[in-house]
Design an enzyme around this catalytic site. Structure first.
Site, short mmCIF file in Angstrom:
data_model
loop_
_atom_site.label_atom_id
_atom_site.label_comp_id
_atom_site.label_asym_id
_atom_site.label_seq_id
_atom_site.Cartn_x
_atom_site.Cartn_y
_atom_site.Cartn_z
N LYS A 126 -9.34 -14.84 15.55
CA LYS A 126 -9.48 -14.45 14.14
C LYS A 126 -10.91 -14.17 13.70
O LYS A 126 -11.25 -14.38 12.54
CB LYS A 126 -8.84 -15.53 13.23
CG LYS A 126 -7.39 -15.80 13.56
CD LYS A 126 -6.78 -16.93 12.78
CE LYS A 126 -5.36 -17.19 13.25
NZ LYS A 126 -4.75 -18.36 12.65
N HIS B 299 -6.23 12.47 -3.27
CA HIS B 299 -6.52 11.18 -3.90
C HIS B 299 -6.97 11.40 -5.33
O HIS B 299 -6.55 10.71 -6.25
CB HIS B 299 -7.63 10.45 -3.13
CG HIS B 299 -7.07 9.39 -2.25
ND1 HIS B 299 -6.37 8.33 -2.74
CD2 HIS B 299 -7.11 9.24 -0.92
CE1 HIS B 299 -5.99 7.57 -1.73
NE2 HIS B 299 -6.42 8.10 -0.61
N GLU C 232 0.84 -1.19 0.00
CA GLU C 232 0.00 0.00 0.00
C GLU C 232 0.88 1.25 0.00
O GLU C 232 1.50 1.59 1.02
CB GLU C 232 -0.92 0.02 1.22
CG GLU C 232 -1.75 1.29 1.28
CD GLU C 232 -2.92 1.23 2.24
OE1 GLU C 232 -3.08 0.21 2.91
OE2 GLU C 232 -3.67 2.21 2.29
N ASP D 122 0.97 -14.03 12.80
CA ASP D 122 -0.13 -14.60 12.02
C ASP D 122 -0.99 -13.44 11.51
O ASP D 122 -1.70 -12.81 12.30
CB ASP D 122 -0.94 -15.53 12.93
CG ASP D 122 -1.99 -16.31 12.15
OD1 ASP D 122 -2.38 -15.84 11.05
OD2 ASP D 122 -2.40 -17.39 12.61
#
Ligand code: ADP
Length: 500
Positions: A311, A485, A179, A387
Site C-alpha cells: 500500500k 469536459h 465516477e 482491499d
C-alpha cells in the site's frame, strides 16, 4: 453530465433503448457510434461529483440538530426499533461508562449494537447520520473480520462493463464507482476488444510478499543471515518451516536487502485463492521463530519492514512483482479503431508514446506509465471485495501501443506486475462483493485447482484495464476530451454553498 447530454441529444427513448438492448446486439450494432463519441469524454479524474453531474439537486441541509432523539430516527425509518433498555445503553455510551467498541460482545447482537452506537454517536456529535443506511446489512458478517464499530454502510453503485472477452471467455465486469462515464468508457473498450477477437492474458508470476526488518549488533551479522537465507541449500528447510502455516502458502523465495546492521527479508509465497497477506505473515513468523535458534542475537524490529511493500508506491513491487504479475494484450483491428474508437492507429501510437511513456518519464513516474489504470482497478476492487488501499501497487501498469500488420491494426498491451487480488478472505465473503465475484465465475475457492479463481480475477482486472486504456486514450487521441469536459461536465452549482 453525459447522461443529461444523452437525454437531450438523443432523447429519452434512445437512451432507454441503449440501456435495455441485449449486450450481444450492442457489440454487433454500428448505430451507437455517436453514443461512443459522447461516452468517452472522460479525463483521468472526475471534475465534478457524480451527484452534481446528474443534477440530482440535493435537499437543503437539515438545520444543525444538537441532539437527535431516538424517536426522530425511528420516524424516518421504523425498521430498527430501539427499546427502553437500548435507551439506557445509549445513555451509558454517551456518558462514557460503556465503551462503544464493547457493544457487540456485551449485547451479542451486531445489528442492535450498530443501532445503539449510531444513536449514541448522533447524540454525542449533534450531527445526523440520515442518509447513511443502517438497515439492510448483515453486521454479523463483518464482526472480527472486516470493520469495527459499525454505524451503517456506504452505498456505491455497481455498473457492468462487458462482455470482456479474454482467453476465449466472456466476463461481465462489475465496477463500483461514483465516477460518471467510467463504466461506459470501459464498456466501449470491451466492445473494441470483442469486435477484434478478444484479448489474451498471461500470468507471469503469482506470489504475495512480506518483509520483516531484523536488527543485529553489527552489519557483519546482518550479512551472515542474508547469506544464510539466500543459500539454496537452506531453502528446503526454511520452506518446510514456512509452509506449516497454511495448506496454501508455499514459500517461493526470500530476497534480502541490507541497510547497515538492519536486514530486510522479502518472503514470497503462493497463497491459493487468498490475496494472502495473513497467510504470508504467518509463514514469516514461523521462519523468524525458527531462525532465533541459530541467530539468537537477531532482534525482530517489525514483522513488516516496508520492503514488502504494501500500500505504498515502491519500486520493489514494480520490478520484482507482488501478488499476480500479468500481461494482457489485444490486436485491435484498424476498422474498429476508426468506427468504435473514432481515432486512428497512428494517433493512438503517437499519443501513447508522448503521454504514457515520455510524459510519465518526465513526471518521474513509478509504475504509472498508463492513462488511468487505477480508475478501473479501484472500481473492480471495491465491487469484488478486494482491499481498495492496494490499488496503489495494483495499478502499476505500463501501456504499450504499436502499429502492426503493415500499420493497419493496433497492438495494445498492459503489463501489470503487482495485482493483489483474492476470492476468499477479507471482504470477498460479504454478500454484495460475493455476488460480484459470482457474476465473474470466480467466487470463493476454486474447486479445480487452488488459486485458479484469484488468477482468473487478476486476468479480468488486467483485461478491464486494457479496455479502459484503449477507450480513454482514444478519446484523448480524438482530441475531444477537453472540449467535451468544458461543454458537458462543468458544474453550474455553487459548490461553496453546498459545503458551507
Ligand atoms: P488473506 O491471507 O488474504 O488475508 P485470509 O487469511 O483471510 O486471507 O483467508 C484465507 C483463508 O482461507 C485461510 O484460512 C485459508 O486456509 C482459507 N482457504 C480456503 N480455501 C482456500 C484457497 N483455495 N486458497 C487460499 N485460502 C483458502
Amino acid at each position: 453530465a453525459s447522461f443529461i447530454y444523452l437525454l437531450g441529444f438523443f432523447g429519452i427513448d434512445f437512451v432507454q433503448s441503449l440501456i435495455l438492448r441485449p449486450q450481444t446486439e450492442v457489440w454487433n450494432s454500428e448505430d451507437d457510434d455517436e453514443v461512443a463519441d459522447v461516452l468517452l469524454r472522460k479525463e483521468d479524474a472526475r471534475k465534478v461529483p457524480c451527484g452534481q453531474a446528474l443534477d440530482c439537486s440535493l435537499p437543503p441541509l437539515p438545520p444543525p440538530a444538537p441532539i437527535v432523539t431516538v424517536q426522530k430516527v425511528l420516524d424516518e425509518k421504523p425498521v430498527t426499533v430501539l427499546t427502553e433498555e437500548d435507551e439506557e445503553i445509549i445513555k451509558s455510551v454517551v456518558a462514557g461508562t460503556t465503551p462503544s467498541y464493547s457493544l457487540e460482545s456485551k449485547l451479542g447482537d451486531c445489528k442492535r449494537a450498530a443501532a445503539i452506537r449510531r444513536e449514541a454517536l448522533q447524540r454525542l456529535t449533534g450531527k445526523s447520520l440520515e442518509g447513511l443506511p443502517l438497515d439492510g446489512f448483515d453486521y454479523e458478517s463483518i464482526l472480527g473480520q472486516c470493520c469495527e464499530m459499525p454505524v451503517g454502510y456506504v452505498q456505491i453503485p455497481v455498473g457492468i462493463a462487458g462482455p470482456l472477452l479474454i482467453n476465449g471467455r466472456e466476463y461481465s465486469v462489475p465496477m463500483a464507482t461514483t465516477e460518471g462515464c467510467l463504466v461506459a468508457s470501459t464498456n466501449r473498450g470491451c466492445k473494441a476488444i470483442h469486435l477484434s477477437g478478444g484479448a489474451t492474458s498471461t500470468l507471469l508470476r503469482d506470489g504475495m510478499t512480506r518483509a520483516p526488518v531484523v536488527r543485529f549488533g553489527t552489519a557483519k551479522r546482518a550479512a551472515d543471515l542474508k547469506l544464510y537465507l539466500e543459500d539454496p541449500d537452506n531453502f528446503d528447510t526454511l520452506a518446510v518451516v514456512f509452509n506449516r502455516s497454511s495448506r496454501f502458502g508455499r514459500l517461493q523465495g526470500i530476497k534480502c536487502a541490507i541497510a547497515g546492521k538492519n536486514l530486510y527479508l522479502r518472503f514470497t509465497c503462493t497463497t491459493g485463492d487468498a490475496m494472502g497477506m495473513n497467510m504470508v505473515s504467518k509463514g514469516v513468523q514461523n521462519v523468524l521463530d525458527f531462525l532465533q535458534t541459530d541467530f539468537p542475537d537477531m532482534d525482530v524490529m517489525g514483522i513488516s519492514g516496508n520492503f514488502c511493500s504494501d500500500k505504498k508506491p515502491a519500486a520493489v513491487n514494480w520490478i520484482e512483482g507482488r501478488g499476480k504479475s500479468v500481461v494482457c494484450e489485444a490486436i485491435i483491428k484498424g476498422d474498429v479503431v476508426r468506427k468504435v474508437l473514432k481515432t486512428t492507429v497512428e494517433s493512438l501510437v503517437e499519443l501513447n508514446m508522448l503521454k504514457n511513456l515520455t510524459g510519465s518519464a518526465m513526471a518521474g513516474a513509478l509504475g504509472g506509465f498508463n492513462a488511468h489504470a487505477s480508475n478501473i482497478v479501484t472500481a473492480v476492487y471495491i465491487a469484488t471485495g478486494q482491499d481498495p488501499a492496494q490499488n496503489v501497487e495494483s495499478s502499476h501498469c505500463i501501456t504499450m501501443m504499436e502499429a502492426v500488420n503493415d500499420g493497419k491494426d493496433l497492438h495494445i498491451s498492459v503489463t501489470m506486475p503487482s495485482i493483489e487480488v483474492g476470492t476468499v478472505g477479507g471482504g470477498t465473503q460479504l454478500a454484495s462483493q460475493s455476488a460480484c465475484l459470482n457474476l465473474l465465475g470466480v467466487k470463493g475457492a476454486s474447486k479445480e485447482s487452488a488459486g485458479a479463481n484469484s488468477r482468473m480475477l487478476a486476468a479480468v482486472v488486467a483485461g478491464a484495464v486494457l479496455a479502459g486504456e484503449l477507450s480513454l486514450m482514444s478519446a484523448l487521441a480524438a482530441g475531444q476530451l477537453v472540449k467535451s469536459h468544458m461543454k458537458y461536465n462543468r458544474s453550474n452549482k455553487d459548490v461553496s454553498k453546498a459545503s458551507s
